[in-house]
Design a protein around this motif. Structure first.
Motif, short mmCIF file in Angstrom:
data_model
loop_
_atom_site.label_atom_id
_atom_site.label_comp_id
_atom_site.label_asym_id
_atom_site.label_seq_id
_atom_site.Cartn_x
_atom_site.Cartn_y
_atom_site.Cartn_z
N SER A 153 58.46 -11.01 -23.26
CA SER A 153 57.81 -10.75 -21.98
C SER A 153 57.32 -9.30 -21.92
O SER A 153 57.76 -8.44 -22.69
CB SER A 153 58.79 -10.99 -20.83
N GLY A 180 52.84 -15.47 -17.23
CA GLY A 180 54.25 -15.15 -17.35
C GLY A 180 54.67 -14.10 -16.34
O GLY A 180 54.25 -14.11 -15.18
N THR A 181 55.49 -13.15 -16.79
CA THR A 181 56.04 -12.12 -15.91
C THR A 181 54.95 -11.33 -15.21
O THR A 181 55.03 -11.07 -13.99
CB THR A 181 56.93 -11.18 -16.73
N THR A 222 55.40 -20.71 -15.30
CA THR A 222 54.83 -19.65 -14.46
C THR A 222 54.58 -20.16 -13.05
O THR A 222 54.83 -19.46 -12.06
CB THR A 222 53.53 -19.12 -15.09
#
Length: 361
Positions: free
Chosen positions: A180, A207-208, A238
């Motif tokens: 990540s 993602g993050t 996500t």
């Protein structure tokens, strides 16, 4: 006295004795018979004697022949051994001569090799000296690495603390380690939106950072991040993080399977352009496709999306500590006009292309 004389005398005595005895016993007739019989016996004895002598002579001659044959055979064997020894000696001499010639032919190569080995010995000594210097520098390098690690850890903690302070989330932020994005990149993106005023972000790979950018747009009160994702599993993960935090208004994950994309004369596997919104976007975050797709897999992003970027667009490329990503950033800077390349000191490595006007490939 010879055998014949002895035989003649013996025969005469025998005849005389036989004749005399026959005459005394029977008169002239018996004497004649006795003489005849004695002569016949003497002749038979003589023949037998001669036969024995002939047989003995024959045996002697046969023995002589065998002895001569054995001598001839022995001589033949010796001659054969001499010939074999001579042939073996000739072959051995020929082999020695060939080996000598071969060794002579090797002399130039041996000479060159010795020269190289002598040069190599010098290089080995130099290498040993270099290794010794490196070993001696290990304590110094260790101290420097510890200081650098402490700096990175402190910066990560500082950025993560700042994110929690600014966002004030009601639940934990997504992980910011491993594959990540790190807290340093997440903090940088948050500030670009919440403080620098970016209003439209296109993200390659979800993602993050999708969640952090959604928090930033929520803090601003307007704007949106669109994230392209080719892997349905990551897209679902996500979307779940966005829904759990109530950020659906500020973020969208678009399913964009990989398809053939033409850039110049090459065909690249990249996100399906039909799934990409028109824009314009003032921030492009390139964090996909993954390196497993192929060499410089993220290169097509800027050439394909250039006409969808705003005039003051910012391009952010993650993971530039990897050679492929760094090469991509340098290639963009070399091929594009109006962009300046900047390297950020992030843990995973981040390159930023700042656009100051119209650009062309």
């Amino acid at each position: 006295m010879s055998f014949r004389i002895r035989a003649a005398l013996t025969g005469a005595v025998a005849l005389a004795a036989a004749g005399g005895a026959g005459y005394l016993l029977g008169g002239p007739a018996l004497a004649g018979y006795a003489l005849f019989s004695t002569a016949l016996c003497g002749a038979a004895a003589l023949l037998w004697r001669q036969s024995r002598r002939a047989q003995a002579e024959q045996r002697r001659q046969q023995a002589a022949v065998r002895q001569l044959t054995e001598k001839v055979s022995g001589l033949s064997r010796r001659v054969k051994r001499l010939q074999e020894d001579q042939e073996q000696g000739r072959r051995h001499l020929a082999d020695r001569i060939d080996a000598t010639y071969a060794r002579i032919r090797q002399v130039p190569g041996d000479t060159r090799r010795l020269v190289r080995e002598d040069d190599r010995s010098g290089r080995v000594l130099d290498a040993i000296g270099a290794v010794r210097e490196e070993v001696e520098s290990i304590p110094r390098m260790t101290r420097r690495l510890v200081r650098e690690w402490n700096r990175i850890v402190y910066a990560e903690v500082e950025d993560l603390t700042a994110l929690y302070r600014d966002i004030e989330p009601d639940r934990a932020l997504p992980q910011m380690h491993g594959w990540s994005a790190g807290a340093d990149l997440a903090r940088y993106l948050y500030c670009e939106v919440a403080e620098a005023g970016r209003s439209s972000v296109l993200e390659c790979g979800s993602g993050t950072t999708t969640v952090i950018l959604a928090y930033a747009f929520r803090a601003r009160g307007h704007g949106r991040v669109v994230s392209l994702e080719h892997d349905p599993r990551f897209a679902a993960a996500t979307r779940r993080m966005i829904e759990e935090r109530g950020l659906g208004e500020w973020a969208e994950v678009v399913d964009a399977p990989l398809a053939d994309a033409v850039v110049g004369d090459a065909v690249w596997p990249w996100y399906d352009l039909d799934a990409v919104p028109e824009g314009p976007f003032d921030l492009l975050l390139v964090d996909g496709p993954p390196a497993s797709v192929g060499s410089e897999a993220r290169y097509p992003a800027v050439p394909l999306l250039l006409d969808r970027l705003a005039k003051d667009a910012l391009v952010v490329l993650d993971d530039t500590r990897r050679p492929d990503e760094r090469a991509i950033g340098e290639r963009w800077a070399a091929e594009l006009e109006g962009f300046a390349l900047e390297s950020l000191g992030h843990d995973h490595g981040t390159l930023v292309l700042r656009r100051g006007g119209e650009a062309a490939l």
